[in-house]
Design an enzyme around this catalytic site. Structure first.
Site, short mmCIF file in Angstrom:
data_model
loop_
_atom_site.label_atom_id
_atom_site.label_comp_id
_atom_site.label_asym_id
_atom_site.label_seq_id
_atom_site.Cartn_x
_atom_site.Cartn_y
_atom_site.Cartn_z
CE1 TYR A 141 -10.48 6.57 8.99
CE2 TYR A 141 -12.33 6.07 7.56
CZ TYR A 141 -10.99 5.97 7.86
OH TYR A 141 -10.17 5.25 7.03
CE LYS A 186 -3.12 -6.03 15.55
NZ LYS A 186 -2.37 -7.14 14.92
CG ASP A 219 -2.31 -8.49 11.86
OD1 ASP A 219 -3.42 -8.98 12.14
OD2 ASP A 219 -1.35 -8.53 12.66
CG ASP A 243 -11.20 3.88 3.94
OD1 ASP A 243 -11.28 3.66 2.72
OD2 ASP A 243 -10.91 4.99 4.41
CG ASP A 247 -8.98 1.81 -1.19
OD1 ASP A 247 -10.20 1.78 -1.43
OD2 ASP A 247 -8.33 2.86 -1.12
#
Length: 362
Positions: A141, A186, A219, A243, A247
């Site tokens: 970001y 990851k 994942d 983020d 959610d």
């Protein structure tokens, strides 16, 4: 106690839910003998409309003076042109970085009365109590961005120091909980994730030997978070992964409208906001769920002002409202729920019934 609280209503339903939280904070102040001074400033799309900037200089100055910041939400269709060089979200990213707020705490503890609002089977949700610690000022970001006529790139970058400090925050939280940390990355693909895993492992081994550490790829974590959420205590991860996962975790609670957050740095100044967006489709209709913002106000009392008893009072009052079936449309069967003000009134009523002020000594 006297404290200065900056209120940034923002866009969409932001003004409605922050007004509800301020009502609750005023009630707490009166009940416990505190003086909370509220100042309101612009951020996001509203600030762009008024000043051309998503974070005006006077808003940032007010935030730097305040003991804590309460924020609603930013953004909406009016400012969603992907070609725009000035966007509401830039104001949120800028204030986080300017205040040094590197750790975003997002608790997820489904309320028994609201389990029916979740698409997840209720038996999987009973006993879920987890905390996601999202790194907030690094990663993709904030990395360098490039765009040409036929390509684009976003740089994801992390330093050792950035990973160390958010890991320490997560481990410190875990010490007061169940002592378990799950680090999400990851590392099978990304070099930043390989650094992340190495640093997290070292910090836990050298500084928090009593913490049980697990690594998960993002994942697989997305799957496990829904399949076996009870197994997790504190989850720490980088900015973008956090983020997305938080959610997803909102589905455990039944609605984004139930999940608060706190953004913290090294000082006691923090920024507190619901994790939901500006919901422009329901803005101005008086039906927004205020519970997440009210619970964010409880986190404000706990983390910035050190008022644990008062924070628990608010949380207990929200629990009481939900126990009594006071559901907004996002929680109610068929979407037939109460409005914002009715939900707020239910919390204020529970404050009076259940929360006893600390008696002053002579």
């Amino acid at each position: 106690m006297q404290a200065d609280i900056l209120v940034l209503p923002g866009d969409g339903i932001g003004p409605e839910v922050t007004a509800a939280a301020v009502q609750v904070l005023r009630a707490v102040a009166q009940r416990y003998g505190h003086v909370f001074r509220f100042e309101e400033k612009l951020i996001g799309g509203a600030a762009i409309d008024a000043t051309g900037e998503p974070l005006p200089a006077d808003t940032l100055a007010a935030a730097q003076r305040a003991h804590a910041v309460l924020l609603g939400a930013v953004g909406g269709p009016k400012w969603s042109d992907p070609k725009a060089t000035v966007r509401p979200e830039q104001g949120l990213l800028a204030i986080r970085r300017a205040l040094g707020l590197y750790a975003n705490l997002r608790p997820v503890k489904p309320h028994p009365a609201a389990l029916g609002a979740s698409p997840i089977k209720p038996h999987l949700l009973t006993g879920v109590d987890l905390m996601v610690v999202r790194e907030l000022t690094g990663g993709i970001y904030f990395g360098q961005k490039q765009r040409t006529a036929d390509s684009a790139s976003d740089l994801c970058e992390y330093s050792v120091a950035e990973i160390e400090r958010v890991t320490r925050r997560a481990c410190t939280l875990a010490q007061s909980r169940r002592g378990r940390v799950t680090s999400v990355d990851k590392a099978n693909v990304l070099e930043t994730s390989r650094l992340w895993r190495e640093v997290v492992t070292r910090v836990v081994r050298e500084e928090f030997p009593g913490i049980e550490l697990e690594h998960q790829l993002v994942d697989s974590m997305a799957m496990h978070l829904l399949a076996k959420p009870r197994e997790y205590d504190v989850i720490v991860t980088e900015n973008m992964f956090g983020d997305i996962l938080t959610d997803e975790a909102s589905m455990l609670a039944g609605s984004l409208g139930l999940l608060p957050s706190a953004s913290l740095g090294e000082s006691t100044v923090g920024l507190y906001e619901p994790i939901h967006g500006s919901a422009p489709d329901i803005a101005g209709r008086g039906i927004a769920n205020p519970y997440a913002t009210i619970l964010s106000a409880a986190m404000l009392l706990r983390h910035s002002l050190g008022l644990e008893n008062e924070a628990r009072c608010i949380e207990k009052a929200v629990d009481g409202a939900l126990d009594n079936g006071v559901f907004t449309a996002d929680l109610a069967p068929g979407g037939r729920g109460v409005g914002t003000q009715a939900a707020t009134a239910a919390v204020l009523e529970q404050l009076e019934l259940e929360c006893q002020p600390v008696m002053m000594r002579d």
